[in-house]
Design an enzyme around this catalytic site. Structure first.
Site, PDB file in Angstrom:
ATOM      1  CB  VAL A   1      -0.920   0.031   1.242  1.00  0.00           C
ATOM      2  CG1 VAL A   1      -1.716   1.334   1.304  1.00  0.00           C
ATOM      3  CG2 VAL A   1      -1.859  -1.161   1.252  1.00  0.00           C
ATOM      4  CB  CYS A   2       2.379   3.571  -1.831  1.00  0.00           C
ATOM      5  SG  CYS A   2       1.882   3.646  -3.547  1.00  0.00           S
ATOM      6  CG  ASN A   3       0.631   8.838  -0.053  1.00  0.00           C
ATOM      7  OD1 ASN A   3      -0.082   8.547   0.895  1.00  0.00           O
ATOM      8  ND2 ASN A   3       1.655   9.643   0.063  1.00  0.00           N
TER       9      ASN A   3
ATOM     10  CB  SER B   1      -3.492   4.711   1.399  1.00  0.00           C
ATOM     11  OG  SER B   1      -3.584   6.031   0.893  1.00  0.00           O
TER      12      SER B   1
END
Length: 107
Positions: free
Chosen positions: A9-11, A41
């Protein structure tokens, strides 16, 4: 069905896509059948519900989500090492995820 399902998960889900491909190459080189995927996210909860990952790996930029996910999930939740993330070291990130899963399985 893959032996291990690893969710990153990242921005925005973009910066981890290169890391995912490097992790998949490392898994293939090790003969591991792994399903490794990334998401933003903002869509993580939906992906967790639909994909049922074995482990959730958070990009360093979303480390603030760690406690929230740890409290609501019954799978391991880890923050990816910032240096490994910056260097896109898929092999090290994969090995860390697998070691966490192995130690969970041993409990």
């Amino acid at each position: 069905m893959a032996d291990k399902k690893i969710m990153l998960v990242c921005n925005a889900g973009m910066s981890t896509s290169l890391l995912v491909s490097k992790m998949q190459k490392a898994a293939e080189a090790d003969g591991l059948d792994a399903d490794i995927f990334a998401t933003a996210s903002s869509d993580a909860d939906n992906k967790i519900e639909s994909e049922h990952p074995d482990i959730l790996m958070l990009g360093p930029q979303v480390r603030y989500l760690l406690k929230s996910y740890q409290s609501k999930l019954d799978i391991p939740v880890e923050v990816i090492n910032m240096q490994d993330y910056g260097l896109m070291n898929g092999d090290k990130v994969l090995k860390h995820a697998l070691s966490v899963l192995d130690s969970e399985a041993a409990k």
